[in-house]
Design an enzyme around this catalytic site. Structure first.
Site, PDB file in Angstrom:
ATOM      1  N   ASP A  57       0.787  -1.336   0.182  1.00 46.85           N
ATOM      2  CA  ASP A  57       0.067  -0.212  -0.025  1.00 46.85           C
ATOM      3  C   ASP A  57       1.066   0.822  -0.137  1.00 46.85           C
ATOM      4  O   ASP A  57       2.033   1.398   0.705  1.00 46.85           O
ATOM      5  CB  ASP A  57      -0.814  -0.230   1.530  1.00 46.85           C
TER       6      ASP A  57
ATOM      7  N   ASP B 107      -0.045   5.472   0.722  1.00 44.56           N
ATOM      8  CA  ASP B 107      -0.198   6.575   1.576  1.00 44.56           C
ATOM      9  C   ASP B 107      -0.851   5.730   3.076  1.00 44.56           C
ATOM     10  O   ASP B 107      -1.757   4.839   3.566  1.00 44.56           O
ATOM     11  CB  ASP B 107      -1.131   6.915   1.881  1.00 44.56           C
TER      12      ASP B 107
HETATM   13 MG   LIG Z   1      -2.862   3.506   3.146  1.00 51.04          MG
END
Ligand SMILES: [Mg+2]
Length: 363
Positions: free
Chosen positions: A201, A203
């Site tokens: 992932d 952010d």
């Molecule tokens: Mg995230």
């Protein structure tokens, strides 16, 4: 520190004098268009450059089938165009570019080439396998490259005149210029390119989540994230970012902004001796306002559309692959894709430790 451009030289239309005999069905295809490991050989060469941050791939080819299939294509996150040799000139070339031979695939780390280009007075380098003398890929200044050839005559013969400092590297090397080489590549290449994959992932996992992060100046890495990516690179994993970017559907920024941020991230990573092999983003959101993106889609996590696309693009060994994320949606996507999901919590964990432990468990 990224190099944005890569030229791939495609020669051989089946009729050149002295060319090895091959079967009639292949006669009107240039060799790099022949299928190896489930796709035209040239696509392995394109993918290899794209893994190291190249976004402008130029196929130098005269053959109409190359043009019709690839001119204007977007593959592995890169834009592909096709030029004949006369189109390779100072205006089209960037100041530094990779040059690959379309008959040769070299599955090596390209970062030493990029780092060499930062030396004073550098003009060109060639990356060669440790046991061979045929370069797998070159990196050269535009002037040095154009100086090898008469205008309109850039090809493998001209490239052989390029004075390039050799750099030797480990990695699988395939050369399909001979029938035997083609046969060997067809037998080996799929397995040699297959790697476990770390899906990351973005952010909140590799960069601090500041809410709709989309500008280079807002990028703040999670502590040791570049080192964690480097560890994965060295362990032989593909590192693939899969990120929900509903800010596109909401009208906060566009996909070009995402590409620019990812190029900035890649540049940073390359300077740190690391790279991300591929970035996938989902621009959709059901509550969006921007027309084509305001939809329910299959790619927004916890959907697995991005992971499935990555598995079509890259030969992934599912058994040792895993996902790292900071949200429930990441863990649900990992479960649906049938790989372990590692939950990362910025407050209590080190990303580098989390990934080190996972690698130790898997080897
Ligand atoms: Mg995230």
């Amino acid at each position: 520190m990224r190099v944005n451009q890569g030229l791939i030289l495609i020669e051989g239309q089946g009729s050149e004098p002295g060319a090895p005999a091959r079967d009639l069905s292949a006669r009107d295809l240039p060799r790099p268009m022949l299928e190896v490991a489930g796709r035209p050989f040239i696509e392995h060469v394109i993918a290899q450059l794209a893994r190291f941050g190249v976004r402008d791939i130029v196929l130098v080819a005269d053959h109409p089938k190359v043009r019709s299939r690839y001119d204007g294509a977007r593959m592995f996150g890169a834009d592909v165009s096709v030029l004949d040799a006369a189109g390779v000139n100072a205006e089209r070339l960037e100041e530094i570019c990779f040059i690959a031979n379309g008959d040769v695939f070299f599955d090596a780390d390209l970062l030493p080439l990029i780092h060499a280009s930062r030396q004073p007075h550098w003009t060109a380098s060639a990356l060669l396998p440790k046991s061979g003398s045929t370069p797998g890929v070159y990196l050269a200044r535009r002037d040095a490259l154009l100086g090898t050839a008469q205008p309109g005559a850039l090809g493998q013969a001209a490239l052989a005149r390029l004075v390039a400092t050799p750099i030797h590297a480990d990695g699988y090397f395939a050369d399909i210029a001979t029938p035997q080489g083609l046969h060997t590549a067809q037998a080996e290449l799929a397995a040699r390119r297959t790697r476990p994959t770390a899906f990351l992932d973005r952010d909140g996992t590799i960069n601090v989540d500041r809410g709709w992060t989309h500008r280079a100046e807002d990028l703040v890495w999670i502590d040791n994230a570049p080192a964690a990516v480097r560890l994965l690179n060295r362990a032989g994993y593909y590192v693939v970012v899969v990120t929900n970017q509903g800010g596109v559907a909401r009208g906060f920024y566009d996909e070009a902004a995402i590409d620019r941020l990812h190029e900035h991230m890649q540049s940073h990573l390359i300077a740190a001796g690391a790279h991300i092999d591929a970035f996938y983003h989902c621009p959709h959101h059901p509550e969006g306002v921007v027309k084509p993106f305001a939809i329910e889609c299959l790619c927004r996590k916890p959907g697995i559309g991005m992971l499935e696309q990555a598995a079509r693009d890259w030969p992934i060994e599912r058994a040792r692959s895993f996902m790292v994320g900071d949200r429930d949606g990441d863990m649900e996507a990992a479960a649906a894709f049938q790989i372990p999901g590692l939950r990362f919590d910025l407050q209590t964990q080190s990303l580098l430790d989390l990934i080190s432990r996972q690698l130790a468990e898997k080897t």
